[in-house]
Design an enzyme around this catalytic site. Structure first.
Site, mmCIF file in Angstrom:
data_model
loop_
_atom_site.group_PDB
_atom_site.id
_atom_site.type_symbol
_atom_site.label_atom_id
_atom_site.label_comp_id
_atom_site.label_asym_id
_atom_site.label_seq_id
_atom_site.Cartn_x
_atom_site.Cartn_y
_atom_site.Cartn_z
ATOM 1 N N LYS A 42 -9.554 -2.350 1.859
ATOM 2 C CA LYS A 42 -9.366 -1.102 2.528
ATOM 3 C C LYS A 42 -10.113 0.217 2.280
ATOM 4 O O LYS A 42 -10.453 0.930 3.120
ATOM 5 C CB LYS A 42 -7.608 -0.718 2.534
ATOM 6 C CG LYS A 42 -6.962 -1.947 2.675
ATOM 7 C CD LYS A 42 -7.354 -2.407 4.211
ATOM 8 C CE LYS A 42 -6.156 -3.476 4.664
ATOM 9 N NZ LYS A 42 -6.607 -3.772 6.060
ATOM 10 N N ARG A 82 0.830 -1.165 -0.076
ATOM 11 C CA ARG A 82 0.005 -0.014 0.015
ATOM 12 C C ARG A 82 0.910 1.326 -0.005
ATOM 13 O O ARG A 82 2.080 1.409 0.517
ATOM 14 C CB ARG A 82 -0.688 -0.147 1.284
ATOM 15 C CG ARG A 82 -2.079 -0.913 1.254
ATOM 16 C CD ARG A 82 -3.012 -0.669 2.309
ATOM 17 N NE ARG A 82 -2.317 -1.284 3.381
ATOM 18 C CZ ARG A 82 -1.900 -0.322 4.574
ATOM 19 N NH1 ARG A 82 -1.855 0.919 4.242
ATOM 20 N NH2 ARG A 82 -1.166 -0.953 5.585
ATOM 21 N N HIS A 127 -10.641 -1.969 11.818
ATOM 22 C CA HIS A 127 -9.314 -2.860 11.216
ATOM 23 C C HIS A 127 -9.122 -4.127 12.439
ATOM 24 O O HIS A 127 -7.997 -4.077 12.938
ATOM 25 C CB HIS A 127 -7.984 -2.067 11.135
ATOM 26 C CG HIS A 127 -6.809 -2.727 10.218
ATOM 27 N ND1 HIS A 127 -5.627 -2.382 10.580
ATOM 28 C CD2 HIS A 127 -7.176 -3.650 9.164
ATOM 29 C CE1 HIS A 127 -4.958 -3.225 9.485
ATOM 30 N NE2 HIS A 127 -5.668 -3.854 8.910
ATOM 31 N N ASP A 138 -9.332 -9.548 9.305
ATOM 32 C CA ASP A 138 -8.488 -8.102 8.916
ATOM 33 C C ASP A 138 -9.672 -6.942 9.341
ATOM 34 O O ASP A 138 -9.124 -6.168 9.634
ATOM 35 C CB ASP A 138 -8.050 -8.059 7.541
ATOM 36 C CG ASP A 138 -7.325 -6.983 7.174
ATOM 37 O OD1 ASP A 138 -6.448 -6.645 8.101
ATOM 38 O OD2 ASP A 138 -7.785 -6.472 6.106
ATOM 39 N N TYR A 143 -1.832 -3.236 -6.776
ATOM 40 C CA TYR A 143 -1.577 -4.048 -5.350
ATOM 41 C C TYR A 143 -2.845 -4.203 -4.532
ATOM 42 O O TYR A 143 -3.611 -3.273 -4.689
ATOM 43 C CB TYR A 143 -0.470 -3.379 -4.437
ATOM 44 C CG TYR A 143 -0.451 -3.857 -3.156
ATOM 45 C CD1 TYR A 143 0.431 -5.266 -2.739
ATOM 46 C CD2 TYR A 143 -1.071 -3.244 -2.230
ATOM 47 C CE1 TYR A 143 0.273 -5.718 -1.617
ATOM 48 C CE2 TYR A 143 -1.056 -3.890 -0.967
ATOM 49 C CZ TYR A 143 -0.552 -4.921 -0.599
ATOM 50 O OH TYR A 143 -0.514 -5.615 0.488
ATOM 51 N N SER A 154 -1.196 -3.552 10.289
ATOM 52 C CA SER A 154 -0.870 -4.438 9.202
ATOM 53 C C SER A 154 0.409 -5.346 9.541
ATOM 54 O O SER A 154 1.575 -4.832 9.926
ATOM 55 C CB SER A 154 -0.904 -3.554 7.830
ATOM 56 O OG SER A 154 -1.725 -2.900 7.719
ATOM 57 N N ARG A 187 1.919 -12.238 -0.795
ATOM 58 C CA ARG A 187 0.555 -12.661 -0.352
ATOM 59 C C ARG A 187 0.007 -13.909 -0.842
ATOM 60 O O ARG A 187 0.436 -14.118 -1.959
ATOM 61 C CB ARG A 187 -0.323 -11.442 -0.470
ATOM 62 C CG ARG A 187 0.009 -9.968 0.163
ATOM 63 C CD ARG A 187 -0.401 -9.732 1.428
ATOM 64 N NE ARG A 187 -0.057 -8.533 2.206
ATOM 65 C CZ ARG A 187 -0.729 -8.077 3.331
ATOM 66 N NH1 ARG A 187 -1.960 -8.494 3.494
ATOM 67 N NH2 ARG A 187 -0.285 -6.892 3.526
ATOM 68 N N CYS A 238 1.060 -7.587 11.713
ATOM 69 C CA CYS A 238 1.307 -8.033 12.861
ATOM 70 C C CYS A 238 0.784 -8.945 13.612
ATOM 71 O O CYS A 238 0.771 -9.431 14.848
ATOM 72 C CB CYS A 238 1.137 -6.673 13.711
ATOM 73 S SG CYS A 238 1.994 -5.282 13.751
#
Ligand code: OXD
Ligand code: MN
Length: 580
Positions: free
Chosen positions: A200, A63, A220, A269, A191, A242, A360, A244
């Protein structure tokens, strides 16, 4: 809907427009289109049926927060933590990049639902895109096609998003949101977080704006159910920045399974939460798949997701073995002979990691063996605990509980974490990331804190609020806590606190478990490590308080007085505890 699509087509001028119905036959055509591009490959059909590898442009792997804008007429409405552009100016600037951007390409029209098809909490979106890779990913991440058009009917109540790859030049890349119009434009990136507009852009930035207007919450957060002996399941939602470990926590194989504690995944998420008639805050997962970070994921860290990744999965920017199987650092074992990097080069030590650190996988949620039987419950699941957390090498103890909702909002608002590869920029820098929403809140975060405080007053049975830190390090720089499946020990204490049982010691920052209250059997952890994990160092907290004061100052008078009050209260508690 047709009118909006016509306008988008007039602007971007595609050669062809395809309306997606979400069918299997259509998916095959889209995958075929995707595979025509040199950046996409089919993986080993025997061991990874229906799996694909996509390599994105090396400058388009995460991002791009500095190219992400919220466009409201009044600059003050986006607050000090968002990038702002005037809506008119954005339409001209980004419109110029979109003008003719789909010439020679096909425009795919993807109607989608965020949330279970029959849930009153779900919402419809519409993405038009010139990327078959985006369509294939949206098919996994959302419910697309006929279900969405059926749900919409003649209604105009949908969030449109226009996406074009443009020329993928970061200098001509913009992700712009018009919250008042509930509109998204994204150009110049393929992406996930920039291009899968349901995630998002809609489910967090636009939805957070709508949620504040309509009295609900778009967060989130992962959602998990902790089953305890006897079969009762208690649901918790957790916000971590993000990369973590939200996915790992949501899918954990519990170290206490033999004692009857098991974790079920509802989402990894995003959580959309509403107050339900039973007085609880209920959460749905608006997504239908997991867009997870691959490196570091292996049978020893997240076996549940590993068991889901061997079919119907799209891999992005991972390495590939000579057997056409995906490979990344942490998958287990060393780099195999003949490994090829995410850039398509033969791997050797000089190439660094074979997979990009933000590589990913996109996998359907229902493939996960730990998916909750309630993950698509239309009314959502009742949330008993909210957990905040970040990567903090120092300071924050393994777990603590806030004194009450207002203090909990303060704990969330002062969250901080070391930056990761999920966004472009330096990795490992400490930054304030309130509620893990810093890059995702569609309006002024001061107003967002106010919304949290107001919600707390309205929820008859509010969740308790906790903070966890799996990442505290000892003097030798090593992590003090083993993490992963052992984190269930912390969840168990949280559950006991929710049920009014777990024993705690009151500290300046909140309630910390009494050492005897944490189930540690079967875990070899040194006494000193445990002491350090729960140590509340008043000096360190004073330093942190100075930093959060500076952060709060950015919001000026819009910052709710309650948060300043909590700040002062904590300062006073710390002062009292430091010997003069
Ligand atoms: C994500 C992120 O992809 O937060 O979930 O970046
Ligand atoms: Mn995320």
């Amino acid at each position: 809907m047709e009118t909006w699509v016509d306008q988008a087509a007039r602007l971007t001028k595609p050669d062809k427009v395809v309306f997606c119905d979400g069918s299997e036959a259509e998916n095959n055509v889209i995958l075929h289109e995707m595979l025509k591009h040199a950046d996409s490959f089919r993986l080993n059909e025997k061991t990874y049926p229906n799996c694909y590898l996509h390599r994105s442009s090396p400058s388009d792997v995460a991002r791009t927060e500095h190219l992400t804008f919220i466009c409201t007429p009044d600059k003050d409405d986006v607050g000090p933590t968002n990038n702002w552009m005037d809506p008119g100016a954005a339409k001209i600037k980004v419109g110029a990049l979109l003008d003719g951007a789909m010439r020679g390409r096909t425009m795919y029209v993807v109607p989608y639902i965020m949330g279970p098809a029959n849930s009153p909490i779900s919402k419809v979106g519409l993405e038009v895109t010139d990327s078959p890779y985006v369509v294939a990913n949206m098919r996994i991440m959302a419910r697309i096609g006929k279900v969405a058009t059926d749900r919409l009917g003649n209604s105009a109540d949908f969030v449109p998003g226009l996406h074009s790859l443009g020329d993928l030049d970061p200098l001509r890349r913009y992700i712009v949101h018009f919250p008042e119009e509930r509109l998204i434009w994204s150009v110049g990136s393929g992406y996930g977080g920039n291009a899968l507009l349901g995630k998002k852009c809609f489910a967090l930035r636009i939805a957070s704006y709508m949620a504040r207007q309509q009295g609900w919450m778009a967060e989130h957060m992962l959602i998990l159910g902790l089953e305890s002996p006897g079969g009762k399941v208690t649901y918790m939602a957790a916000a971590f920045p993000s990369a973590c470990g939200k996915t790992n926590l949501a899918m954990m194989v519990s170290a206490l399974e033999s004692q009857g504690y098991k974790v079920w995944t509802v989402g990894d998420d995003i959580a959309w939460m509403r107050i339900a008639s039973d007085g609880y805050l209920h959460a749905i997962n608006p997504e239908a798949g997991f867009f997870g970070v691959a490196p570091g994921t292996g049978m020893n860290t997240n076996p549940n997701v590993m068991r889901a990744l061997n079919r119907n999965t799209i891999f992005t920017n991972v390495g590939v073995t000579s057997e056409d199987e995906p490979w990344w650092e942490g998958i287990g074992g060393g780099p195999p002979e003949g490994l090829v990097t995410w850039r398509g080069e033969k791997w050797d030590l000089s190439k660094g990691p074979a997979a990009h650190p933000n590589a990913r996988y996109t996998v359907p949620a229902q493939q996960s063996p730990c998916i909750s039987p309630n993950w698509e419950a239309p009314e959502g699941v009742p949330i008993s605990a909210i957990i905040f957390g970040g990567r903090r090498g120092r300071l924050a103890p393994l777990v603590y509980e806030s004194f009450d909702w207002q203090h909990g909002v303060f704990v969330g608002a002062t969250m901080a974490s070391e930056t990761t590869a999920a966004t472009t920029g330096d990795v490992g820098i400490m930054r304030r990331d309130p509620m893990a929403m810093l890059p995702f809140c569609g309006y002024d975060m001061a107003d967002y804190f106010r919304h949290w405080l107001e919600m707390g007053k309205r929820i008859p049975k509010p969740p308790k609020i906790f903070h966890v830190n799996w990442f505290r390090r000892g003097a030798n720089g090593k992590f003090l806590w083993p993490g992963y499946g052992e984190n269930v020990r912390v969840l168990k204490w949280i559950l006991e606190r929710v049920e009014g049982r777990g024993e705690a010691r009151e500290t300046e920052i909140g309630y910390v478990p009494k050492k005897s209250a944490l189930t540690l059997d079967g875990l070899h952890i040194a006494r000193e490590a445990l002491n350090e994990l729960f140590r509340v160092d008043a000096d360190d907290w004073e330093i942190d308080l100075a930093d959060s004061r500076e952060f709060f100052a950015k919001f000026g008078p819009r910052l709710p007085a309650e948060l300043r009050e909590e700040h002062q209260k904590l300062a006073r508690r710390l002062e009292r505890s430091i010997p003069a």
